[in-house]
Design a protein around this motif. Structure first.
Motif, PDB file in Angstrom:
ATOM      1  N   THR A 385       5.495 -64.530  25.623  1.00  0.00           N
ATOM      2  CA  THR A 385       5.906 -65.128  26.896  1.00  0.00           C
ATOM      3  C   THR A 385       5.480 -66.579  27.060  1.00  0.00           C
ATOM      4  O   THR A 385       6.001 -67.267  27.936  1.00  0.00           O
ATOM      5  CB  THR A 385       5.332 -64.316  28.081  1.00  0.00           C
ATOM      6  OG1 THR A 385       3.895 -64.303  27.999  1.00  0.00           O
ATOM      7  CG2 THR A 385       5.853 -62.894  28.069  1.00  0.00           C
ATOM      8  N   ALA A 386       4.539 -67.057  26.249  1.00  0.00           N
ATOM      9  CA  ALA A 386       4.065 -68.447  26.384  1.00  0.00           C
ATOM     10  C   ALA A 386       3.740 -68.987  25.002  1.00  0.00           C
ATOM     11  O   ALA A 386       2.873 -68.452  24.305  1.00  0.00           O
ATOM     12  CB  ALA A 386       2.842 -68.512  27.289  1.00  0.00           C
ATOM     13  N   SER A 387       4.444 -70.029  24.608  1.00  0.00           N
ATOM     14  CA  SER A 387       4.216 -70.619  23.295  1.00  0.00           C
ATOM     15  C   SER A 387       2.832 -71.251  23.229  1.00  0.00           C
ATOM     16  O   SER A 387       2.403 -71.939  24.159  1.00  0.00           O
ATOM     17  CB  SER A 387       5.293 -71.670  23.009  1.00  0.00           C
ATOM     18  OG  SER A 387       5.097 -72.258  21.743  1.00  0.00           O
ATOM     19  N   GLY A 388       2.121 -70.990  22.128  1.00  0.00           N
ATOM     20  CA  GLY A 388       0.806 -71.581  21.925  1.00  0.00           C
ATOM     21  C   GLY A 388      -0.274 -70.995  22.802  1.00  0.00           C
ATOM     22  O   GLY A 388      -1.274 -71.664  23.081  1.00  0.00           O
ATOM     23  N   ALA A 389      -0.092 -69.739  23.266  1.00  0.00           N
ATOM     24  CA  ALA A 389      -1.086 -69.119  24.144  1.00  0.00           C
ATOM     25  C   ALA A 389      -2.385 -68.880  23.388  1.00  0.00           C
ATOM     26  O   ALA A 389      -2.406 -68.678  22.173  1.00  0.00           O
ATOM     27  CB  ALA A 389      -0.552 -67.795  24.681  1.00  0.00           C
ATOM     28  N   SER A 390      -3.491 -68.953  24.122  1.00  0.00           N
ATOM     29  CA  SER A 390      -4.799 -68.652  23.532  1.00  0.00           C
ATOM     30  C   SER A 390      -5.370 -67.421  24.210  1.00  0.00           C
ATOM     31  O   SER A 390      -5.036 -67.111  25.368  1.00  0.00           O
ATOM     32  CB  SER A 390      -5.756 -69.850  23.715  1.00  0.00           C
ATOM     33  OG  SER A 390      -5.940 -70.124  25.100  1.00  0.00           O
ATOM     34  N   TYR A 391      -6.251 -66.715  23.496  1.00  0.00           N
ATOM     35  CA  TYR A 391      -6.772 -65.435  23.969  1.00  0.00           C
ATOM     36  C   TYR A 391      -8.286 -65.423  23.880  1.00  0.00           C
ATOM     37  O   TYR A 391      -8.879 -65.946  22.925  1.00  0.00           O
ATOM     38  CB  TYR A 391      -6.175 -64.288  23.152  1.00  0.00           C
ATOM     39  CG  TYR A 391      -4.676 -64.178  23.341  1.00  0.00           C
ATOM     40  CD1 TYR A 391      -4.148 -63.367  24.332  1.00  0.00           C
ATOM     41  CD2 TYR A 391      -3.807 -64.916  22.542  1.00  0.00           C
ATOM     42  CE1 TYR A 391      -2.777 -63.285  24.526  1.00  0.00           C
ATOM     43  CE2 TYR A 391      -2.429 -64.833  22.725  1.00  0.00           C
ATOM     44  CZ  TYR A 391      -1.926 -64.022  23.719  1.00  0.00           C
ATOM     45  OH  TYR A 391      -0.569 -63.953  23.914  1.00  0.00           O
ATOM     46  N   GLY A 392      -8.907 -64.826  24.887  1.00  0.00           N
ATOM     47  CA  GLY A 392     -10.353 -64.697  24.890  1.00  0.00           C
ATOM     48  C   GLY A 392     -10.794 -63.394  24.250  1.00  0.00           C
ATOM     49  O   GLY A 392      -9.981 -62.571  23.809  1.00  0.00           O
ATOM     50  N   GLN A 393     -12.101 -63.201  24.192  1.00  0.00           N
ATOM     51  CA  GLN A 393     -12.672 -62.022  23.535  1.00  0.00           C
ATOM     52  C   GLN A 393     -13.908 -61.593  24.321  1.00  0.00           C
ATOM     53  O   GLN A 393     -14.623 -62.423  24.885  1.00  0.00           O
ATOM     54  CB  GLN A 393     -13.033 -62.358  22.088  1.00  0.00           C
ATOM     55  CG  GLN A 393     -13.520 -61.187  21.256  1.00  0.00           C
ATOM     56  CD  GLN A 393     -13.623 -61.553  19.783  1.00  0.00           C
ATOM     57  OE1 GLN A 393     -12.623 -61.618  19.082  1.00  0.00           O
ATOM     58  NE2 GLN A 393     -14.849 -61.815  19.326  1.00  0.00           N
TER      59      GLN A 393
END
Length: 478
Positions: A385-393
């Protein structure tokens, strides 16, 4: 059969009014109840089941109307012979009943007035003899009538059969005939007596019931076939183990695992729900669950690709946050419009550490000491849904006896209000999570992960889910 009399002669005395009137009252009470049922059955005309119910109610109502008419005739006696043929009301199915007697010695025929109406013939014209009767019968039905009459006259067999006649106005009517021979003193056949009933409207109503029933069966078969075609590939794409899995951990503390796929109860689901668990080369355990949008083969193919990529990257040592990032890039690179949610966990038994990330998915539920809570979720948007999205942990230290539950978005039906800051599926998920957290006492009392999964299935069985769902339970064994 009733005793034979000339069809135009009235019986000496009609039956007593007392018992017949009582039956008429009962029939009318039953008709009133049936009318209420028929009104309740007036539903959506596009619904196959609704059409079948209405056709069946109409048939039953018309038969009750005819029962009332017959009982009234029994009480009042036969109607007079009309001056000219007339059509009986179409609202009645069985009330058009006529009688006839054919004298074999004189070749004369005597018909009741109603029989003239049924056949559409002028009462001023002499009735048809037995030899002339086949002339008004459809060609394909004449052999049936001939065989019935022959068996009656030659072998003294009762007549009980149906054939179609063509009226002078061209209308085709279905007629049911019951008759028997009348024997003389020497045992020979002197005449034949019969009752003929116009069953055209009855057959039309019965045909409507059959057609709507067959339409309902075809509709259900298509729905079942569509559901099977949607579910079977999905089941094949899920992990090969079903229900219960123990992973070897070389003597180190491990997990008791079980999972289940809950199919949609209302039709073909608008998505693909999945779960996964596998042991990794370094002794860690991969746990995951998620949902991919779409229907049919495209959704199945996309989910199989996503699961394969997830396993491969986890085997290569990717951390959960990296897994989410790469899965998002994979969906973006396929060129097919697809979105999904997922939660991925990596459990290290040596330290009982759970490291996890999520992409727009409900957080895992942790049960400990008789209560449960939802883990605090790290940042993460839905996949694709979002290009270049980042994810936490995030990390959580587990204890022996802890139970971790992963579930897809909506094992519960549509109900409840969305929480602040959530909408749609996420709002319904909050309700599902609350219900799952309410099972904490039963989870603590359960003997293992498989029994916990059975508890979830029992809780959500028959709730009218519009989508399918998955649940995965992991219990820390030591």
């Amino acid at each position: 059969m009733p005793p034979h009399v000339s069809a135009d002669r009235s019986p000496a005395q009609p039956p007593g009014g007392g018992p017949v009137d009582a039956l008429i009252s009962q029939a009318r009470r039953l008709r009133g109840g049936m009318d209420a049922v028929r009104r309740d059955a007036q539903g959506d005309a596009s619904d196959p089941r609704g059409r079948w119910e209405r056709a069946l109610c109409d048939l039953a109502m018309r038969q009750l109307n005819d029962l009332d008419t017959h009982l009234a005739q029994l009480r009042d006696g036969p109607p007079p012979v009309p001056a000219a043929p007339s059509a009986a009301p179409r609202g009645s199915l069985l009330s058009r009943v006529g009688s006839a007697e054919w004298n074999l010695l004189t070749d004369e025929a005597a018909w009741s007035g109603e029989l003239f109406r049924i056949l559409g013939r002028d009462p001023a014209v002499p009735p048809l003899t037995l030899d002339e009767l086949p002339s008004v019968v459809l060609d394909e039905d004449r052999p049936r009538l001939t065989a019935m009459v022959t068996d009656c006259l030659v072998d003294a067999k009762p007549i009980d059969g149906e054939f179609r006649i063509v009226r002078p106005d061209g209308a085709v009517r279905a007629v049911h005939m019951m008759g028997e021979p009348v024997l003389d003193a020497d045992g020979g056949t002197a005449s034949m007596w019969a009752v003929l009933r116009d069953v055209s409207e009855l057959r039309l109503s019965q045909s409507a019931v059959r057609e709507t029933r067959d339409s309902l069966h075809r509709h259900r078969h298509r729905a079942q076939t569509g559901h099977r075609l949607a579910v079977e590939p999905q089941e094949a794409a899920l992990p090969p183990w079903r229900g219960f899995l123990r992973l070897p951990h070389r003597g180190r503390p491990g997990l008791d695992l079980a999972a289940h796929h809950l199919p949609s109860s209302t039709g073909t689901p608008a998505g693909f729900d999945w779960y996964d668990a596998m042991g990794l080369p370094d002794g860690d355990t991969l746990l995951g669950a998620g949902r991919l949008t779409g229907r049919g083969p495209d959704a199945t193919t996309g989910a199989a690709m996503l699961l394969g990529a997830l396993r491969g990257m986890a085997m290569a040592g990717a951390r959960p946050e990296q897994l989410m990032t790469w899965l998002d890039q994979l969906l973006d690179a396929t060129g097919q419009p697809a979105a999904g949610s997922a939660v991925c966990c990596r459990y290290r038994p040596a330290t009982r550490t759970l490291t996890w990330a999520q992409a727009g998915h409900p957080a895992p539920l942790l049960f400990r000491g008789g209560t449960g809570r939802m883990l605090d979720a790290p940042d993460g948007v839905r996949l694709g849904t979002a290009s270049g999205a980042s994810y936490g942990q995030a990390e959580e230290i587990l204890e022996p006896g802890d139970l971790l539950l992963l579930h897809t978005e909506t094992p519960a039906p549509r109900c409840g209000s969305p929480r602040a800051g959530t909408a749609g599926r996420e709002g319904r998920t909050a309700t599902a999570a609350d219900r799952l957290l309410g099972l904490a006492p039963r989870f603590i009392a359960a003997r293992g992960a498989q029994e916990c999964v059975r508890t979830v299935v029992e809780e959500f069985a028959g709730t009218g889910r519009e989508d399918d769902a998955c649940v995965l339970v992991a219990r820390v064994t030591s």
